[in-house]
Design a protein around this motif. Structure first.
Motif, PDB file in Angstrom:
ATOM      1  N   SER A 176       0.821  -1.212   0.000  1.00 38.80           N
ATOM      2  CA  SER A 176       0.000   0.000   0.000  1.00 38.80           C
ATOM      3  C   SER A 176       0.852   1.258   0.000  1.00 38.80           C
ATOM      4  O   SER A 176       0.532   2.226  -0.696  1.00 38.80           O
ATOM      5  N   HIS A 177       1.925   1.261   0.801  1.00 38.15           N
ATOM      6  CA  HIS A 177       2.747   2.473   0.915  1.00 38.15           C
ATOM      7  C   HIS A 177       4.121   2.103   1.452  1.00 38.15           C
ATOM      8  O   HIS A 177       4.240   1.564   2.547  1.00 38.15           O
ATOM      9  N   TYR A 178       5.148   2.411   0.676  1.00 35.80           N
ATOM     10  CA  TYR A 178       6.508   2.070   1.099  1.00 35.80           C
ATOM     11  C   TYR A 178       6.960   2.921   2.271  1.00 35.80           C
ATOM     12  O   TYR A 178       7.731   2.454   3.123  1.00 35.80           O
ATOM     13  N   GLY A 179       6.496   4.183   2.360  1.00 36.56           N
ATOM     14  CA  GLY A 179       6.908   5.060   3.460  1.00 36.56           C
ATOM     15  C   GLY A 179       6.367   4.596   4.795  1.00 36.56           C
ATOM     16  O   GLY A 179       7.106   4.464   5.775  1.00 36.56           O
ATOM     17  N   VAL A 180       5.071   4.341   4.867  1.00 34.11           N
ATOM     18  CA  VAL A 180       4.453   3.862   6.104  1.00 34.11           C
ATOM     19  C   VAL A 180       5.026   2.505   6.495  1.00 34.11           C
ATOM     20  O   VAL A 180       5.258   2.225   7.675  1.00 34.11           O
ATOM     21  N   SER A 181       5.287   1.667   5.493  1.00 34.34           N
ATOM     22  CA  SER A 181       5.862   0.340   5.765  1.00 34.34           C
ATOM     23  C   SER A 181       7.236   0.454   6.403  1.00 34.34           C
ATOM     24  O   SER A 181       7.565  -0.290   7.328  1.00 34.34           O
ATOM     25  N   LEU A 182       8.043   1.390   5.911  1.00 27.86           N
ATOM     26  CA  LEU A 182       9.387   1.578   6.470  1.00 27.86           C
ATOM     27  C   LEU A 182       9.319   2.144   7.886  1.00 27.86           C
ATOM     28  O   LEU A 182      10.046   1.689   8.782  1.00 27.86           O
ATOM     29  N   ILE A 183       8.456   3.124   8.100  1.00 30.68           N
ATOM     30  CA  ILE A 183       8.304   3.709   9.436  1.00 30.68           C
ATOM     31  C   ILE A 183       7.857   2.648  10.439  1.00 30.68           C
ATOM     32  O   ILE A 183       8.346   2.585  11.571  1.00 30.68           O
ATOM     33  N   PHE A 184       6.934   1.784  10.011  1.00 28.14           N
ATOM     34  CA  PHE A 184       6.466   0.713  10.887  1.00 28.14           C
ATOM     35  C   PHE A 184       7.592  -0.259  11.205  1.00 28.14           C
ATOM     36  O   PHE A 184       7.716  -0.728  12.345  1.00 28.14           O
ATOM     37  N   LEU A 185       8.422  -0.564  10.208  1.00 28.57           N
ATOM     38  CA  LEU A 185       9.556  -1.459  10.422  1.00 28.57           C
ATOM     39  C   LEU A 185      10.518  -0.884  11.451  1.00 28.57           C
ATOM     40  O   LEU A 185      10.987  -1.588  12.353  1.00 28.57           O
ATOM     41  N   ILE A 186      10.795   0.404  11.338  1.00 22.68           N
ATOM     42  CA  ILE A 186      11.700   1.061  12.288  1.00 22.68           C
ATOM     43  C   ILE A 186      11.088   1.082  13.688  1.00 22.68           C
ATOM     44  O   ILE A 186      11.779   0.895  14.694  1.00 22.68           O
ATOM     45  N   ALA A 187       9.765   1.266  13.753  1.00 24.96           N
ATOM     46  CA  ALA A 187       9.088   1.337  15.057  1.00 24.96           C
ATOM     47  C   ALA A 187       8.985  -0.020  15.734  1.00 24.96           C
ATOM     48  O   ALA A 187       8.852  -0.092  16.966  1.00 24.96           O
ATOM     49  N   LEU A 188       9.047  -1.106  14.962  1.00 24.22           N
ATOM     50  CA  LEU A 188       8.908  -2.439  15.542  1.00 24.22           C
ATOM     51  C   LEU A 188      10.036  -2.761  16.521  1.00 24.22           C
ATOM     52  O   LEU A 188       9.811  -3.424  17.541  1.00 24.22           O
ATOM     53  N   ILE A 189      11.238  -2.296  16.230  1.00 25.09           N
ATOM     54  CA  ILE A 189      12.397  -2.644  17.069  1.00 25.09           C
ATOM     55  C   ILE A 189      12.284  -2.042  18.468  1.00 25.09           C
ATOM     56  O   ILE A 189      12.363  -2.774  19.465  1.00 25.09           O
ATOM     57  N   PRO A 190      12.100  -0.713  18.610  1.00 27.12           N
ATOM     58  CA  PRO A 190      11.913  -0.189  19.983  1.00 27.12           C
ATOM     59  C   PRO A 190      10.650  -0.727  20.650  1.00 27.12           C
ATOM     60  O   PRO A 190      10.623  -0.894  21.872  1.00 27.12           O
ATOM     61  N   ALA A 191       9.596  -1.011  19.855  1.00 26.19           N
ATOM     62  CA  ALA A 191       8.378  -1.575  20.437  1.00 26.19           C
ATOM     63  C   ALA A 191       8.668  -2.947  21.039  1.00 26.19           C
ATOM     64  O   ALA A 191       8.153  -3.287  22.120  1.00 26.19           O
TER      65      ALA A 191
END
Length: 301
Positions: A236-251
């Protein structure tokens, strides 16, 4: 379709008495005002109904603040208000609104003209949700392509603030969560264009968050649905997908240290690995690595 009660996924129930309540009737009137107001403006040049619509939405929101609306109507109220905002904006024109939306419309229309999906013609074409999927819906439903963006995708995106409400209702309380969801709905970027790649990626993102906080589903069900929503968000969106990937690690790190003894781990290394594999695979082989190259250049700067 499953309903979401507290932090459990349940089959929704429909009560005729609830559907005939004054609150529901007011919400139906609000939706009709948004639709009829747009048509009145288009064909008669009169914005009277549009002004009445704005007043009605404001009055309904103030009623929520005054605690005069039952919690059982919160989710329907949020959905109708979000949908009416989208239709109020999109029906004012006969065309798809927004630069990105028009670009997505072009690629989807190209698929209809060619009769097949060619992911090599541009980066946007790799986003299935806004290229191939609208073309498929247009053919199956027999409707004009622009109605898929303006109407069908509006019906889908209107669930996003409802999802926000359910995710935060348990921790913040129903009223505060409803106000927060309406705050998202009233932000002008939530309805100023026809739903595009960012809108739809947010829809799958909120589904992922609802799965993360749900407590009454098995691990297999959670991971199975999670993989489906992962892939849907990635295409759907490469930008949101990347932000979510980055957020998964601290989460993962946060939940690892604050998790109570005996509680199951919701975010796991395996889950992060599956998402990373899907992301890299799609944008390496289907996206020809161009999106990943741009991401690396952005980090270099």
């Amino acid at each position: 379709v499953y309903g979401y009660t507290e932090r459990t996924l349940t089959l929704p129930s429909l009560e005729i008495r609830r559907c005939s309540s004054p609150v529901v009737l007011v919400l139906v009137i609000i939706l009709l005002l948004s639709i009829l107001g747009s048509y009145q403006m288009n064909y008669l040049g009169d914005n009277t109904l549009n002004l009445l619509y704005i007043v009605a939405v404001g009055a309904t929101t103030l009623t929520l603040l005054s605690k005069k609306i039952s919690e059982s109507h919160y989710s329907l109220m949020i959905y109708i208000i979000m949908l009416s905002l989208l239709l109020h904006r999109n029906l004012i024109s006969d065309y798809v609104i927004g630069a990105d939306s028009q670009l997505h419309f072009f690629y989807a229309n190209q698929i209809l003209l060619d009769g097949f999906w060619d992911y090599r013609i541009g980066n946007v074409s790799t986003l299935l949700i806004t290229s191939a999927v609208p073309a498929i819906y247009s053919v199956i439903c027999g409707i004009n392509l622009h109605w898929v963006f303006k109407l069908f995708y509006s019906l889908i995106f209107a669930f996003v603030p409802v999802g926000i409400y359910y995710v935060f209702r348990t921790d913040l309380g129903a009223r505060v969560a409803a106000i927060g969801a309406l705050f998202f709905a009233f932000y002008y970027r939530s309805f100023d264009i026809s739903p595009d790649k960012q809108f739809l990626s947010e829809f799958f993102l909120i589904l992922i968050l609802m799965l993360l906080v749900a407590t009454n589903i098995s691990r297999f069900q959670r991971y199975f649905l999670m993989v489906i929503f992962f892939f849907s968000m990635i295409v759907s969106h490469y930008g949101v997908s990347l932000i979510f990937l980055i957020a998964l690690i601290p989460a993962y790190l946060i939940t690892y240290y604050i998790r109570r003894e005996g509680e199951p781990r919701v975010i796991t290394v395996r889950l992060i690995g599956v998402y990373l594999a899907l992301f890299i695979t799609w944008y390496t082989f289907i996206g020809s690595g161009e999106i990943l190259s741009r991401i690396m250049l952005a980090f270099d700067h």
